[in-house]
Each structure stands twice: as C-alpha cells, then as structure tokens.
Design an enzyme around this catalytic site. Structure first.
Site, PDB file in Angstrom:
ATOM      1  CD  GLU A 331       7.757  11.995   0.146  1.00 54.68           C
ATOM      2  OE1 GLU A 331       8.124  12.614   1.252  1.00 54.68           O
ATOM      3  OE2 GLU A 331       6.245  12.011   0.089  1.00 54.68           O
ATOM      4  CD  GLU A 433       1.597   8.782  -1.365  1.00 51.14           C
ATOM      5  OE1 GLU A 433       1.401   9.968  -0.825  1.00 51.14           O
ATOM      6  OE2 GLU A 433       2.735   8.298  -1.246  1.00 51.14           O
TER       7      GLU A 433
END
Length: 556
Positions: A331, A433
C-alpha cells in the site's frame, strides 16, 4: 447532481455537445486494446465510436477532436436512453494545455442519480493519453452527461479525441467471458491410442480425469486453521493457493525488538505443505504507520535502516524458497512511513534486497482501490502504472501487480478497462485480497462476488485469485464463506459453484476410426485411463496453456 445544476451543465457544454442515440452494437465483441504511453497522435476510437453519434443527423462522430476551456464540467458528451440492464464501456484520448500534467476524471451524471466516476487518466500537455473505463446504471436514464473533471481544479484546456461509448447486453458480456475462458483457461487435447506395433485402436474406451488445476484460486488463512481438522479439510478440498492473513506481518513476527516469533507462520506453512498448496508471502513491509510495529515507529536514521535490513534478512533467510510471491512494500500509494524516513528510494532498496535474498520469488506491489473504484485519487490506474514504471526504471526486479479487491458494489466494465490498461505492462496480475463489503446482505454479497470472480477469471491477463476470507470465531474481515461450523454461506456456495464450473469433470468416450479421442479441458494435470479388450493402461499428462492442440499418445 440536482436538476438545476444538470441544466446548467447542459448550457456550459453547448459548444461541445454530441447528441447520441442508443443502437445495438454491430457485434457483441469486446476490444481489450489499451495504452499507457502518451502518444503524439490519438489512435482511432474503439468500436468506431460505438453509439456516439454527431448532432441530429445520427452520423458517426468523425475522427477529430473538439476543445473547450475547462470548467468543472467540460468538455462533455450528452447521451440519451441509457439502459439499466446494459454494460457500457467508455474510452477516449485526452490532451492538456495550461499545465504539464493533471489527473482527469471522466464522470457520468444522469437524470435519475448523482454523478459518478467512470474512468481516470493522468493526462499531459503535448501528447495524448488514453482513458478507459465504463459503467452500469442503477436505473435507466432518459438523458445523461459524460463530462471531464481535473482533480486540481486549475484552469486548463482539455482536448478530447476518439471518444467511444459501446453498450453490451448481459448476454454479450457473458458470451465474451466464456470465449475468453475457452482461449485462456482451456486447451484442446487429442488422445491417440495404438497397440505395441503402432496399429490404431478403434472403439477403445478412454476416461479422462483432471487431478489438479493450473490456475491458482485460493484464500487467506489464519492461525485459527491450526488444530481445526474440519476447517483444514474444507479448505484443502477447494483451494490450491493460500496467503497468511497477518502471521507474516512485521508486527506479528517481531512485536518486541529482537524477539522473533514465527510459530504461527511455521504452523500454517506446515499445513499448506502437507496439502500441496502454493502460498504467497504477505507482506515484508507495510507503509501504513498504524500497522508498523510500535517499537519501529520511534526509530530514525541508521537505527531504522538497520532494523529494516534485519527484518528482510531474518524473514527471507528463514523462508527462502517457501513462498511463491512476496508483497514487498504494501500500500505504498496510500502511505509513506518508510519513504518519509528513509528517503524516496527506500522501496527500491527493499525490492533489491528481497530479490537478492530469494531470487526465485516473484516480487509484487500490492494496493487497494486500484480496481475497486476510480474515485480514490491516490491509487488510480495510471498512478499505479507510473509507480510500477518508476521502480522498474530504477532497477527493481518487480514481477507482479497485486490488486487487493475490497469491493463495495463492483463496477464490472470499469474493472475490465483498468485490467486492460494494467495488462500493457506485461506483468502477472493477481487479485490478492478479494471480498465484498459486509454492508450488504449475504445474498447480495454472493451476487457481487460472483460478478467479480467471473470477470477476474475470464480476463486473459489475470494469473491468480485470492479471497480475503480467513475464518475467525467472530467472523472474517468483511466476508466469510462459511460459518464457524464450516457450513457454507451464500458466498461459499458461489465459490463452490464456480470451482465446479472451472474444472474438467470426468469424461468418458471411445476412440474414432483414427484411433483418437478429443476433448477440451481446463489447464492442469490429467489422468487418462484407456481400456481395450482385456488390456488397460494409465497415462498422466500436463495441460499447460498453448494455442495448438495437445497430443497424447497412449499404447495399450
């Protein structure tokens, strides 16, 4: 958008209004074409402009471009008669004047709802950048506006060329998914049966059984699976891939400086090894300060650099060769804990060190809100592409694109357009995910999950899918597949349905007059049993991707 503002928009764009009428597309075929480089001249519009028509005459938009001084809502297209049951793909080329670069968002405003993002592009001056996205409506609309918005709101001129709006019916979209699956996930096989002298055998019985799948489809697991045989059995019967939810993150393996704890990760690794399940490594670093070990947050300078080096050395040395992938710095489009303290080249150093520590692992960037939406200005598709290119140009051995996929209501045409642009980098794309927000009821979650999985599996550039559904006694992060007693929820039924659909069920037939038996099978490993008269033989075959028919010669 209120009706007054809606009318005001129509007036603002009077000089650049394209009156459109809805017509069935000339064919139901989707065009994967996309570009991430800025070109000196725009390419022709996809689908010859699709349903974009010029003025009241209904003539197709000529290959040219119109410009208007930018405001919040210009330039724009006006469209009529958009249908709720149709998927729309939108694309165009954009060039700027008045600034070097700016994030441009294409937005859709209808007479029945507010405006929404349908695509983004990091446009530049002096060259043309390609925007690709799309939308599905909540309700049909008599009139709508597609307009362009510059994120920084500075005064500039936007030039638009090659605009295209192409509708696809639900049936056409599904047809294209199935065709893509046939080409990308399946392959033709011909089994030739002969005796020891090479004589072909007619009417020999052939039974084909797929014993493993090539395409990795799996889920996150947590330490709750350890010592839980029901959970282990449920998981191993379905999935050929896994990722540890939190057990490899730095805060889990070194909660106190110098005190390593890999017990949970080792136990999970034992489980996946025992069941021949491939596993991703998630993650080495996470740029989010809140998920950084508390003792690391206070480090600076050489102390932080040494701690980082020790983290990579300890983790990668212990598990060298065990994990197929590593999410190196998680991220990093949204957060910058390490880069803020160690400099802008910190991530590049992480990739270099990880590559040296485990050369056979595939190294990934991993990010959220790239594929889920185009409203997040931190993680637009072009922002992701730019960061990937920066790392590669800096010398990083970056080999994979990770898309988290934490969806609310999915926008499938937008999702496909983003995948098309990412595919131009020629790197493996993984959904790492996937889940659906628990703000929806169970059946809606299942419906949206099916839409996302079908789109991900059918896209030719997607190499693997991971669900984010690690089970805990109090539930899952957002979406579970079962209850704690391993009884399927609607989402679990959806996964089971698709797993059964994406496998070659046992096939039985006989050889033809040429001594051959042919079938179309999903990629993977196969057991082929042949019986003729009183004789029987078993052969094993790998079915990798390939355009030509796979040939298997069996002697009985």
């Amino acid at each position: 958008m209120g009706i007054a503002l809606f009318l005001e928009v129509l007036l603002l764009i009077e000089l650049l209004t394209f009156m459109l009428c809805i017509a069935a597309p000339s064919n139901g075929w989707y065009d994967y074409t996309a570009y991430t480089e800025c070109k000196s001249e725009p390419e022709p519009a996809l689908y010859n402009g699709g349903i974009l028509k010029y003025g009241d005459s209904g003539d197709e938009v000529p290959f040219t471009y119109q410009t208007t001084e930018t405001g919040v809502y210009s330039p724009a297209f006006v469209v009529y008669g958009l249908n709720q049951s149709t998927k729309y793909t939108f694309s165009c080329w954009i060039k700027l004047e008045g600034t070097y670069s700016s994030l441009i968002t294409a937005r859709l405003s209808t007479d029945t709802s507010g405006n929404r993002c349908i695509g983004t592009v990091l446009a530049q001056s002096g060259c043309w950048s390609f925007l690709k996205g799309g939308f599905v409506l909540d309700s049909s609309s008599q009139s709508a506006v597609i307009f362009f918005h510059n994120a920084d709101r500075n005064a500039l001129k936007i030039s638009v060329a090659g605009g295209s709006l192409q509708p696809f019916s639900t049936e056409q979209w599904s047809m294209h998914q199935q065709d893509s699956i046939r080409k990308r996930r399946k392959r033709a096989v011909t089994v030739h049966v002969a005796d020891s002298r090479g004589n072909r055998l007619i009417n020999a019985s052939v039974t084909v059984q797929q014993i493993s799948k090539e395409f990795p489809l799996g889920s996150a697991i947590a330490d709750t699976i350890v010592g839980n045989p029901a959970y282990q059995s449920w998981f191993a019967e379905r999935f050929n891939a896994a990722v540890f939810e939190n057990e490899l993150k730095w805060y889990a393996t070194e909660p106190v400086a110098g005190l390593m704890n890999y017990d949970s990760a080792d136990q999970l690794l034992d489980f996946v090894r025992a069941n021949r399940i491939m596993v991703r490594g998630h993650n080495i670093f996470w740029e989010n300060q809140e998920t950084t070990p508390s003792w690391v947050r206070n480090l600076t300078g050489d102390d932080l650099r040494n701690a980082v080096k020790n983290r990579i050395t300890n983790l990668m040395t212990r598990y060298k060769g065990e994990f197929a992938h590593w999410d190196v710095n998680n991220e990093m489009l949204h957060y910058n804990f390490y880069e803020q303290r160690l400099g802008p080249n910190a991530s590049l150093e992480f990739f270099d060190t990880a590559q040296d520590a485990d050369p056979l692992a595939t190294l990934f960037m991993n990010e959220y809100n790239v594929i889920e939406t185009c409203d997040d200005t931190f993680s637009t598709v072009d922002t992701y592409v730019t960061r990937l290119k920066e790392l590669k140009n800096g010398g990083a051995i970056l080999e994979g694109i990770g898309l988290e996929g934490h969806f609310s209501r999915p926008n499938i045409p937008l999702m496909r357009g983003i995948l098309d642009k990412l595919a131009t980098l020629n790197l493996p794309i993984w959904f790492t995910e996937i889940d659906i927000s628990n703000s929806f009821d169970a059946h809606t979650q299942a419906q949206y999950l099916e839409e996302v999985l079908r789109e991900a599996y059918s896209h030719p550039s997607v190499s693997g899918i991971m669900l984010w559904t690690a089970m805990h006694q109090n539930g899952c992060y957002q979406m579970c597949l079962t209850d704690w007693n391993m009884r399927n929820l609607p989402t679990g039924d959806t996964v089971d349905m698709l797993l059964q659909e994406w496998v070659t069920n046992q096939l039985t037939g006989v050889t033809d007059i040429h001594g051959s038996y042919s079938f179309l099978g999903f990629l993977g490993e196969y057991k082929v049993t042949v019986n003729y008269a009183n004789r029987s033989t078993v052969a094993f075959m790998s079915l990798p991707q390939g355009a030509e028919t796979r040939q298997l010669n069996v002697q009985v």
